[in-house]
Design a protein around this motif. Structure first.
Motif, PDB file in Angstrom:
ATOM      1  N   UNK A  73     -56.340-125.212 -25.033  1.00 44.32           N
ATOM      2  CA  UNK A  73     -57.818-124.959 -25.308  1.00 44.32           C
ATOM      3  C   UNK A  73     -58.817-125.952 -25.021  1.00 44.32           C
ATOM      4  N   UNK A  74     -58.193-127.003 -24.938  1.00 39.85           N
ATOM      5  CA  UNK A  74     -59.220-128.242 -24.372  1.00 39.85           C
ATOM      6  C   UNK A  74     -59.396-128.142 -22.932  1.00 39.85           C
ATOM      7  N   UNK A  75     -60.620-127.820 -22.424  1.00 39.79           N
ATOM      8  CA  UNK A  75     -60.999-127.793 -21.135  1.00 39.79           C
ATOM      9  C   UNK A  75     -60.670-126.415 -20.748  1.00 39.79           C
ATOM     10  N   UNK A  76     -60.235-125.168 -21.549  1.00 46.29           N
ATOM     11  CA  UNK A  76     -59.979-124.059 -20.821  1.00 46.29           C
ATOM     12  C   UNK A  76     -61.294-123.289 -20.309  1.00 46.29           C
ATOM     13  N   UNK A  77     -62.488-123.650 -20.558  1.00 46.51           N
ATOM     14  CA  UNK A  77     -63.544-122.909 -20.198  1.00 46.51           C
ATOM     15  C   UNK A  77     -63.822-122.248 -18.936  1.00 46.51           C
ATOM     16  N   UNK A  78     -63.206-122.875 -17.826  1.00 48.17           N
ATOM     17  CA  UNK A  78     -63.411-122.297 -16.543  1.00 48.17           C
ATOM     18  C   UNK A  78     -62.521-121.005 -16.447  1.00 48.17           C
ATOM     19  N   UNK A  79     -61.551-120.963 -17.130  1.00 50.64           N
ATOM     20  CA  UNK A  79     -60.538-119.718 -16.959  1.00 50.64           C
ATOM     21  C   UNK A  79     -61.276-118.577 -18.186  1.00 50.64           C
TER      22      UNK A  79
END
Length: 406
Positions: A338-344
């Protein structure tokens, strides 16, 4: 109802209030429970005798007294026992020792090899449990409840059904029997269900009645809450990810960690990304680190954004299936991924309305990190201690006192 049963119910009601209030007077308990003063005082005395409550200095001694008779004040003891949470993953083991309320006393997490026998898995778990207890300065005798999370469906008795490749038997090698003598209450739960418990207790689902906690790193697994109830199923299989092996556009129960790697290698082989770019350099490694790909996408790297878009498309299909099946208000992507998954997630949000007819659920990343299952295990163990172990111990003390008087 017999008098003994009435007294037990009154003590349980006062105990439930004490657990939430932490510091109280008899008047506080009367107002909260609707019981008479004499009944409340009897219950408080029983809880003091059982070691659950301790009496505090009265209001005069505490410097708060003004006039009249100072009220007796009590607090719930935080030192009458501990709880243990276990996250027995496929590639890691984590143990948490905590008090029954809000303090973590020790936490240890180790990475382990994926190819191992059930016997080796049991040995690793026992060793880490003993090491973590020792680091907390605690002993098994003080454990009130244990909750273990495993990467397998779990029935209501704590056992997992057989798996064609023995995967579930390895990740849950009869832990309910292995840990049976560790505490008065031992529970074994599916890891995604514990992630859902954590999100509801302290994460992105506080106050939400309909949500899915999606463990999405190694394999897809969903903890599903509908109308405020965590769904289970006959074998504990609600939310099991094997369905995605058969879904067009997903094709595998393996999670986003592997989805990112597959898309990077496929795009490189198809000549869709620059052979001299930062993403191609990552692809030269034997295992492509997903967080590094996500960091490139967050920084605007065009090649990494292409990969994020394609992984997001597959995720939108996953969310579409969950949305059509369970109609959640919110889907929370959980775990270390979940850490850094925002672009997906951004790509999935754009595509999600096309993948289901119901209103699209809110899609967000968990903030509880890699320890989300451990947090859920501790929350569940604390609930078991509060509602099962402590009442059992109080009743046992009352029965022993009655027998002594007979």
């Amino acid at each position: 109802m017999r008098k003994g049963e009435a007294g037990r119910a009154s003590t349980d009601a006062v105990l439930a209030f004490c657990w939430s209030a932490r510091v109280l007077t008899a008047t506080d308990a009367m107002e909260a429970t609707g019981l008479t003063r004499s009944t409340v005082i009897d219950a408080i005395d029983e809880l003091v005798e059982a070691g659950v409550l301790r009496e505090l200095p009265n209001a005069r001694a505490a410097g708060e007294y003004r006039s009249g008779r100072p009220a007796r004040r009590f607090e719930v003891r935080t030192d009458f026992g501990i709880v243990v949470g276990l996250d027995a993953g496929n590639a890691h083991i984590a143990v948490t020792v905590a008090d029954p309320f809000d303090r973590v006393l020790a936490h240890r997490r180790i990475e382990i090899g994926r190819s191992r026998s059930a016997r080796a898995h049991r040995r690793i778990i026992l060793d880490l449990l003993n090491e973590t207890l020792a680091s907390a300065g605690e002993t098994r005798e003080r454990i009130l409840a244990v909750c273990a999370g495993v990467a397998a469906p779990v029935d209501r008795q704590g056992f997992s059904p057989p798996h064609p490749e023995l995967f579930w038997e390895r990740t849950n090698p009869d832990l309910i029997e292995l840990l049976a003598d560790w505490a008065p209450v031992v529970e074994v739960k599916n890891d995604a269900q514990l992630a859902a418990a954590a999100e509801g207790a302290e994460g992105a689902a506080i106050g939400c009645q309909d949500y899915v906690a999606l463990l999405a790193g190694e394999r897809f697994g969903s903890g599903v809450v509908v109308d405020g109830h965590l769904l289970h199923g006959a074998h504990g299989g609600v939310g099991e990810g094997v369905v995605f092996d058969h879904v067009v556009g997903v094709g595998s129960a393996f999670g986003l960690r592997y989805g990112i790697e597959r898309q990077v290698r496929a795009a490189l082989e198809a000549g869709e990304i620059s052979p001299d770019g930062a993403l191609a350099a990552l692809a030269s490694e034997e295992d492509i680190p997903p967080q590094a790909v996500l960091e490139l996408a967050s920084a605007g790297d065009a090649d990494a954004l292409l990969v994020a878009e394609r992984v997001g498309s597959a995720l939108a299909t996953v969310i579409g299936v969950l949305g059509s099946t369970f109609d959640p208000d919110r889907v929370i992507v959980c775990g270390a991924i979940a850490e850094g998954i925002e672009p997906v997630l951004a790509a999935a949000r754009r595509l999600l309305p096309e993948r289901l007819h119901l209103p699209a659920p809110e899609l967000i990343a968990s903030t509880l990190g890699a320890d989300v299952v451990s947090r859920g295990a501790i929350a569940t163990a604390r609930e078991a201690a509060r509602t099962r172990t402590v009442p059992m111990r109080v009743r046992a003390g009352l029965q022993a006192g009655s027998a002594a008087l007979a």
